[in-house]
Each structure stands twice: as C-alpha cells, then as structure tokens.
Design a protein around this motif. Sequence first.
Motif, PDB file in Angstrom:
ATOM      1  N   SER A 147      74.698 -26.548 -31.155  1.00 57.40           N
ATOM      2  CA  SER A 147      73.428 -26.653 -31.879  1.00 57.40           C
ATOM      3  C   SER A 147      72.405 -25.676 -31.338  1.00 57.40           C
ATOM      4  N   ALA A 148      72.383 -25.529 -30.006  1.00 60.44           N
ATOM      5  CA  ALA A 148      71.431 -24.581 -29.414  1.00 60.44           C
ATOM      6  C   ALA A 148      71.774 -23.158 -29.802  1.00 60.44           C
TER       7      ALA A 148
ATOM      8  N   SER B  15      82.675 -23.177 -33.965  1.00 62.69           N
ATOM      9  CA  SER B  15      81.770 -24.345 -33.942  1.00 62.69           C
ATOM     10  C   SER B  15      82.283 -25.453 -33.037  1.00 62.69           C
ATOM     11  N   GLU B  16      83.104 -25.096 -32.067  1.00 57.74           N
ATOM     12  CA  GLU B  16      83.596 -26.071 -31.099  1.00 57.74           C
ATOM     13  C   GLU B  16      82.896 -25.850 -29.761  1.00 57.74           C
ATOM     14  N   ARG B  17      82.856 -26.902 -28.953  1.00 60.26           N
ATOM     15  CA  ARG B  17      82.188 -26.798 -27.658  1.00 60.26           C
ATOM     16  C   ARG B  17      83.060 -26.102 -26.624  1.00 60.26           C
ATOM     17  N   PHE B  18      84.374 -26.196 -26.809  1.00 62.31           N
ATOM     18  CA  PHE B  18      85.284 -25.642 -25.818  1.00 62.31           C
ATOM     19  C   PHE B  18      86.118 -24.528 -26.446  1.00 62.31           C
ATOM     20  N   THR B  19      86.718 -23.764 -25.588  1.00 64.88           N
ATOM     21  CA  THR B  19      87.557 -22.648 -26.041  1.00 64.88           C
ATOM     22  C   THR B  19      88.817 -23.185 -26.711  1.00 64.88           C
ATOM     23  N   PRO B  20      89.185 -22.673 -27.879  1.00 63.14           N
ATOM     24  CA  PRO B  20      90.399 -23.166 -28.553  1.00 63.14           C
ATOM     25  C   PRO B  20      91.641 -22.898 -27.713  1.00 63.14           C
ATOM     26  N   PRO B  21      92.683 -23.676 -27.928  1.00 67.52           N
ATOM     27  CA  PRO B  21      93.940 -23.435 -27.191  1.00 67.52           C
ATOM     28  C   PRO B  21      94.515 -22.052 -27.520  1.00 67.52           C
TER      29      PRO B  21
ATOM     30  N   GLN C 225      93.499 -19.271 -25.784  1.00 72.21           N
ATOM     31  CA  GLN C 225      92.620 -18.302 -25.143  1.00 72.21           C
ATOM     32  C   GLN C 225      92.444 -18.685 -23.686  1.00 72.21           C
ATOM     33  N   SER C 226      92.459 -17.663 -22.828  1.00 74.58           N
ATOM     34  CA  SER C 226      92.412 -17.939 -21.391  1.00 74.58           C
ATOM     35  C   SER C 226      91.059 -18.482 -20.963  1.00 74.58           C
ATOM     36  N   ALA C 227      89.982 -17.786 -21.313  1.00 75.13           N
ATOM     37  CA  ALA C 227      88.654 -18.233 -20.892  1.00 75.13           C
ATOM     38  C   ALA C 227      87.622 -18.109 -21.991  1.00 75.13           C
ATOM     39  N   GLY C 228      88.009 -17.570 -23.136  1.00 73.01           N
ATOM     40  CA  GLY C 228      87.047 -17.383 -24.206  1.00 73.01           C
ATOM     41  C   GLY C 228      86.109 -16.225 -23.972  1.00 73.01           C
ATOM     42  N   LEU C 229      86.455 -15.336 -23.025  1.00 72.41           N
ATOM     43  CA  LEU C 229      85.620 -14.189 -22.699  1.00 72.41           C
ATOM     44  C   LEU C 229      86.409 -12.903 -22.887  1.00 72.41           C
ATOM     45  N   ALA C 230      85.684 -11.819 -23.138  1.00 67.09           N
ATOM     46  CA  ALA C 230      86.299 -10.501 -23.292  1.00 67.09           C
ATOM     47  C   ALA C 230      85.321  -9.451 -22.803  1.00 67.09           C
ATOM     48  N   ILE C 231      85.861  -8.320 -22.372  1.00 64.46           N
ATOM     49  CA  ILE C 231      85.041  -7.198 -21.910  1.00 64.46           C
ATOM     50  C   ILE C 231      85.030  -6.147 -23.004  1.00 64.46           C
ATOM     51  N   ALA C 232      83.847  -5.771 -23.455  1.00 68.89           N
ATOM     52  CA  ALA C 232      83.678  -4.757 -24.498  1.00 68.89           C
ATOM     53  C   ALA C 232      83.008  -3.536 -23.889  1.00 68.89           C
ATOM     54  N   SER C 233      83.495  -2.345 -24.252  1.00 68.56           N
ATOM     55  CA  SER C 233      82.954  -1.089 -23.737  1.00 68.56           C
ATOM     56  C   SER C 233      82.519  -0.215 -24.889  1.00 68.56           C
ATOM     57  N   ALA C 234      81.489   0.581 -24.654  1.00 67.94           N
ATOM     58  CA  ALA C 234      80.964   1.485 -25.679  1.00 67.94           C
ATOM     59  C   ALA C 234      80.350   2.696 -24.997  1.00 67.94           C
ATOM     60  N   LEU C 235      80.375   3.829 -25.702  1.00 66.53           N
ATOM     61  CA  LEU C 235      79.759   5.061 -25.208  1.00 66.53           C
ATOM     62  C   LEU C 235      78.321   5.100 -25.697  1.00 66.53           C
ATOM     63  N   VAL C 236      77.371   5.117 -24.769  1.00 69.05           N
ATOM     64  CA  VAL C 236      75.946   5.060 -25.108  1.00 69.05           C
ATOM     65  C   VAL C 236      75.253   6.289 -24.540  1.00 69.05           C
ATOM     66  N   THR C 237      74.062   6.552 -25.069  1.00 66.65           N
ATOM     67  CA  THR C 237      73.230   7.664 -24.602  1.00 66.65           C
ATOM     68  C   THR C 237      72.159   7.125 -23.672  1.00 66.65           C
ATOM     69  N   LEU C 238      71.994   7.765 -22.549  1.00 64.25           N
ATOM     70  CA  LEU C 238      70.985   7.352 -21.577  1.00 64.25           C
ATOM     71  C   LEU C 238      69.643   7.986 -21.926  1.00 64.25           C
ATOM     72  N   GLY C 239      68.558   7.249 -21.758  1.00 64.67           N
ATOM     73  CA  GLY C 239      67.231   7.780 -22.064  1.00 64.67           C
ATOM     74  C   GLY C 239      66.873   7.585 -23.524  1.00 64.67           C
ATOM     75  N   ASN C 240      65.817   8.283 -23.960  1.00 62.43           N
ATOM     76  CA  ASN C 240      65.341   8.213 -25.339  1.00 62.43           C
ATOM     77  C   ASN C 240      65.526   9.576 -25.993  1.00 62.43           C
TER      78      ASN C 240
ATOM     79  N   ILE D 148      77.858 -18.302 -16.192  1.00 59.04           N
ATOM     80  CA  ILE D 148      78.124 -18.688 -17.575  1.00 59.04           C
ATOM     81  C   ILE D 148      77.613 -20.105 -17.784  1.00 59.04           C
ATOM     82  N   GLU D 149      76.740 -20.253 -18.759  1.00 55.48           N
ATOM     83  CA  GLU D 149      76.178 -21.564 -19.055  1.00 55.48           C
ATOM     84  C   GLU D 149      77.121 -22.359 -19.941  1.00 55.48           C
ATOM     85  N   LYS D 150      76.896 -23.656 -19.962  1.00 55.82           N
ATOM     86  CA  LYS D 150      77.690 -24.528 -20.808  1.00 55.82           C
ATOM     87  C   LYS D 150      77.351 -24.273 -22.266  1.00 55.82           C
TER      88      LYS D 150
END
Length: 260
Positions: A163-164, A207-213, A215-230, A157-159
């Motif tokens: 602005s970037a 728009s803050e540099r750090f995670t607001p108070p 939240q544990s780490a500012g990260l979450a795991i998202a899951s989705a059902l996708v189709t493999l191939g074309n 995880i990068e800093k």
Amino acid sequence: RHYTQINFKNSPPKADVDADFSITCSVMAKMNITIKTATNGEKAMLSAVNCSNFRWRFTKADHHFGVSDNVTLTTFYVYVYDFHPPLWIQISFSQYPKLNLQQFFITFSSCFLLLLLVAAVLWKIKQKYDMYRRRQRLFVEMEQMASRPFSQVLVEIEKRDVSAEITAVNNTLRRRKKDAPSPIALEPCCGNRAAVLSLLVRLPTGSERFTPPGQSAGLAIASALVTLGNPRKVSLDPTTKTDKTKSRKSLSSQHPDSCM
C-alpha cells in the motif's frame, strides 16, 4: 622383298613369374620356337606354327627363369619364316605378377585401420588442445575480472509495503521533479566525461509482500552509460557560422569517451 626369315631371342629375367609370349604377323607366316638352358643345348618346343596371331605361356614350374652366377638359365629363340614382304611383326615376352586378392585385401584393410587409428589419435589431440585453449581463455578472463577495482557497499533494504508503494508511486507521478536514485557503483570512463553507473533494482512482486518463488532475493543490478556533469544543449536550427561551430563542438562533447 628379299628377306624370307627373321629370328628373335629373349631371356626372361624374373625367376618367380610366368612368361607370356605373343606374336602377330600381318601376312601368313610360320614360326618355330626353341629353348636353350644353362645345362642343355638348344631343343625344339614348337614347330611350323602359324604366327598370324599366336599366344603362349611358359610357366615357372616347367622352366627355370632368371640369372644365376651371371649365367642365363633359360633362353627362348623364335624363328619366323615362309613369309613374303612387305609385312610387320609384333612380338613380345612379358612377365607380370598375378594379383593376389588375399594379400591385396589384407594390405588394404591394414592401411584402412591404420588411417582410422591415426584419425582417432589426431581427433583426441585436437580435443585436448581445444580444452586447453578454453581453460586458458577462462583463466585470462578470470584474471582480467580479478584485476578490476572493487569495493564493498552496505545496502539497507526496507520491508516491502504494498500500500505504501502504491501511494509513493502516485505521489511520484504527481511530482514534477523525480528524486535521483543513489548508485552502488560508478566506473568513470577515460576523460571523466562519462561513466558506467550501477543501481540496485527491486524486482516487481505482483502486488505481493514477499518475493515470488523462483527468485533468489527479488533484487537485480542494472547498469547504464551516463554522462557526468551538465552537457550543453545543442541548437537544432543554427543560423550563423559561429552557431555551427558551437553546435559541432557541443555534438563532439556529447559523445562519451571510450571506457577503460
């Protein structure tokens, strides 16, 4: 019409209950009552009594009722006379115990408390059984979760640079083709046509540099059902029978199989 006298006889069987006597005659008549005991002969108790509607109680304190050594202790004789038929006579000797209110309330209270005790015990047993079932379900769920395949993923995880990030968002909007994110987990379904894809998502910080108070780490795991191939695109306007068959096949191929 030739009868002018009728006799009755009764021996009360219960020794500890008073005997209630009642007689009712439809016409005017007279009655004599005598008593005979095991030790004494027959003697008169009531004489020349009007028996149109007569009631009397023979108490157990004054008489000895019941049977002792196959010998009847007390016998009552009723003589009804001086009447003119036709008539009807209703006569009865009855022994009914009196209701003891104290004993009744004691018995009722004991039964009620016993029922409450049984209900409380059953309720406790039901609680224990429900808790046991919940624990068993929890153990089964934990075993199922533990039996699933797992592995470790190293994430860098990068800093955060606000602005970037804004510049990157603007550049991304200008691009026609977006970069596909890399999943941290991919669980294929049966048939390898679909899969459950999991991504690591960085939550917004306002728009803050750090995670607001809060939240544990500012990260979450998202899951989705996708189709493999074309998958092939389905024609929305089939014109021939062949196109209909192809569209049906493509529609059936678009639905992912069930996950394991």
